[in-house]
Motif scaffolding. Sequence first.
Motif, mmCIF file in Angstrom:
data_model
loop_
_atom_site.group_PDB
_atom_site.id
_atom_site.type_symbol
_atom_site.label_atom_id
_atom_site.label_comp_id
_atom_site.label_asym_id
_atom_site.label_seq_id
_atom_site.Cartn_x
_atom_site.Cartn_y
_atom_site.Cartn_z
ATOM 1 N N VAL A 20 33.624 18.069 88.629
ATOM 2 C CA VAL A 20 34.904 17.681 88.048
ATOM 3 C C VAL A 20 35.869 18.860 88.066
ATOM 4 O O VAL A 20 37.048 18.725 88.424
ATOM 5 C CB VAL A 20 34.718 17.158 86.609
ATOM 6 C CG1 VAL A 20 36.072 16.967 85.927
ATOM 7 C CG2 VAL A 20 33.939 15.855 86.618
ATOM 8 N N TYR A 21 35.373 20.056 87.722
ATOM 9 C CA TYR A 21 36.229 21.240 87.719
ATOM 10 C C TYR A 21 36.794 21.501 89.114
ATOM 11 O O TYR A 21 37.997 21.697 89.283
ATOM 12 C CB TYR A 21 35.461 22.464 87.241
ATOM 13 C CG TYR A 21 36.187 23.748 87.571
ATOM 14 C CD1 TYR A 21 37.340 24.104 86.881
ATOM 15 C CD2 TYR A 21 35.746 24.565 88.605
ATOM 16 C CE1 TYR A 21 38.036 25.249 87.209
ATOM 17 C CE2 TYR A 21 36.440 25.716 88.941
ATOM 18 C CZ TYR A 21 37.583 26.053 88.236
ATOM 19 O OH TYR A 21 38.273 27.184 88.565
ATOM 20 N N VAL A 22 35.935 21.503 90.132
ATOM 21 C CA VAL A 22 36.395 21.790 91.488
ATOM 22 C C VAL A 22 37.363 20.721 91.960
ATOM 23 O O VAL A 22 38.392 21.016 92.579
ATOM 24 C CB VAL A 22 35.201 21.921 92.453
ATOM 25 C CG1 VAL A 22 35.687 22.019 93.888
ATOM 26 C CG2 VAL A 22 34.369 23.142 92.102
ATOM 27 N N GLU A 23 37.070 19.464 91.645
ATOM 28 C CA GLU A 23 37.967 18.405 92.103
ATOM 29 C C GLU A 23 39.318 18.485 91.399
ATOM 30 O O GLU A 23 40.365 18.268 92.011
ATOM 31 C CB GLU A 23 37.331 17.034 91.876
ATOM 32 C CG GLU A 23 38.083 15.930 92.586
ATOM 33 C CD GLU A 23 37.168 14.963 93.279
ATOM 34 O OE1 GLU A 23 37.404 14.687 94.471
ATOM 35 O OE2 GLU A 23 36.229 14.484 92.655
ATOM 36 N N ASP A 24 39.321 18.814 90.121
ATOM 37 C CA ASP A 24 40.589 19.019 89.423
ATOM 38 C C ASP A 24 41.339 20.211 90.010
ATOM 39 O O ASP A 24 42.575 20.200 90.102
ATOM 40 C CB ASP A 24 40.339 19.244 87.934
ATOM 41 C CG ASP A 24 40.058 17.949 87.186
ATOM 42 O OD1 ASP A 24 40.383 16.876 87.730
ATOM 43 O OD2 ASP A 24 39.501 18.011 86.076
ATOM 44 N N LEU A 25 40.602 21.237 90.397
ATOM 45 C CA LEU A 25 41.223 22.397 91.021
ATOM 46 C C LEU A 25 41.881 22.005 92.344
ATOM 47 O O LEU A 25 43.031 22.370 92.621
ATOM 48 C CB LEU A 25 40.163 23.479 91.256
ATOM 49 C CG LEU A 25 40.579 24.694 92.106
ATOM 50 C CD1 LEU A 25 41.751 25.415 91.466
ATOM 51 C CD2 LEU A 25 39.392 25.627 92.279
ATOM 52 N N LEU A 26 41.182 21.236 93.165
ATOM 53 C CA LEU A 26 41.753 20.776 94.433
ATOM 54 C C LEU A 26 42.988 19.912 94.191
ATOM 55 O O LEU A 26 43.980 20.002 94.922
ATOM 56 C CB LEU A 26 40.707 19.981 95.227
ATOM 57 C CG LEU A 26 39.484 20.765 95.717
ATOM 58 C CD1 LEU A 26 38.502 19.827 96.406
ATOM 59 C CD2 LEU A 26 39.898 21.876 96.670
ATOM 60 N N ALA A 27 42.913 19.055 93.167
ATOM 61 C CA ALA A 27 44.058 18.204 92.846
ATOM 62 C C ALA A 27 45.269 19.048 92.466
ATOM 63 O O ALA A 27 46.391 18.807 92.942
ATOM 64 C CB ALA A 27 43.694 17.250 91.707
#
Length: 473
Positions: A20-27
């Motif tokens: 979730v952290y990495v995907e939020d970062l990519l977003a």
Amino acid sequence: MTAAAPDAVHPGVPDAAHVVYVEDLLADLQLERAGLPGRDPVPAARRARQAAGELAGLGLSRFVAELLGETAPVPAPAAVLDLEADEDGRRASYEVWCAEARELTDEVWRWLAERRRAAGELPWWCGESALPLPHDSVRRLAEVTAPVRDLSEIAAAWARPAGLRGSATAEYNWRWLLLGKGALGPSLPSGAFSGELPPLNELITLLVGQARRRGLLPPAHKVKVLRRPNTPSMVMPVRLPGSSLLSLPTAVTPVTVQYLQHELAHLAEHALRPADAPLVERWTFDPLRSEGWALLLEHLAGSTAFLARLGIDEETAAVLARFYAEEERFSRGLMAADLALDTDLAGCRTSAEALEAASAVAGATGLEWAPELLLLRQTRVLHWRSYLAGYAWRDTVRAELGARFGNSHSHGGDGWADRDEAWALLRSALARTGPAGSAAGFLDALRLPGPTPPHAPACTCTHRTPPTHEEAR
């Protein structure tokens, strides 16, 4: 949420919170790239550098580097074509664009030559992709060919009602069309388009509503719209699978209907990625499948039945359908020229020779094309190959769907588009990731036995009324 410590996460097997952290970062990186604030107060660029080890372990380092602008920049003019001024002002803007391209010629040639030298076993243009391309798609992209055709008749007919004249006519009018401001030209005896098109807000609502009714957008998936003048359309996943960002020009012209449909196809491909798929797979796309799928949905916009559902009258719909066919012929002709130049550049040793090759290819199209601009298009040759191969792939998909669901005269022979089972099959194919999510894997999914594939997600909104504009957004 703060980043997990590097030693708290095992590369390749991240825990749920880290995903979730990495995907939020990519977003947030995507949002910042679009000039919008992220949801975390800490800038995404700083967070990405702090999480460099985790991103490397997940295989996302190069992808993030591109989002951060840390990879070698692609040569491109800094000027933007001014399409809001009068004809003389637009021409002056175009001349600035050409002048910048001429100044970039040596840089473009060095960029192309370096990538050819560093290519190794794969074609040089594979280096444009931040993530590996499927081998079967690389083969199809490498083998795609098309004859260079004379496009001057269509270009001249489009230019007349636009009031464009002189040596820049073909090149300038094409860019005008790409940014959603072109005239229909040859489709009407008068040379002018008089039909009424829906306002942009209404058009977005109608097309997003159609996508939702076909199950291409999950009911909870939000579509955020960013409207900017003089910019091409594009789509970005903001938080897979929860929302996407759709960037559009502010003007509405006949080509806008096509482009919106094309971008909604990309949006659906993002939105239907399963939430439990490995993170890298959720962000990896086969360019052949992506563009071929978008071209399939775009093709439906060329039917009078589709246009009628947007509230467009029969006469205007017929004009639009003819124009879309012309636009596809012109687009494919330009891409054929790009491929021909790519081949010819292999024998060039200097930028001067490269310009001579570009001039020769431009001459074969019948267009008074600035060679430095044609050379500049080579920096995106993977994109053009994906389109040109995508047209052939799209036609294969149409044949498969027609054989399975019927090819009536509806939608110009795409009778499958009236069948819920066909859309269920397409949704199942789009949801595939990894090797099964390639262009070849998509075709395999269409050939599964039975009227619908196993575990195809049900479309729960087939009879739903069109959403309000706020729902579409």
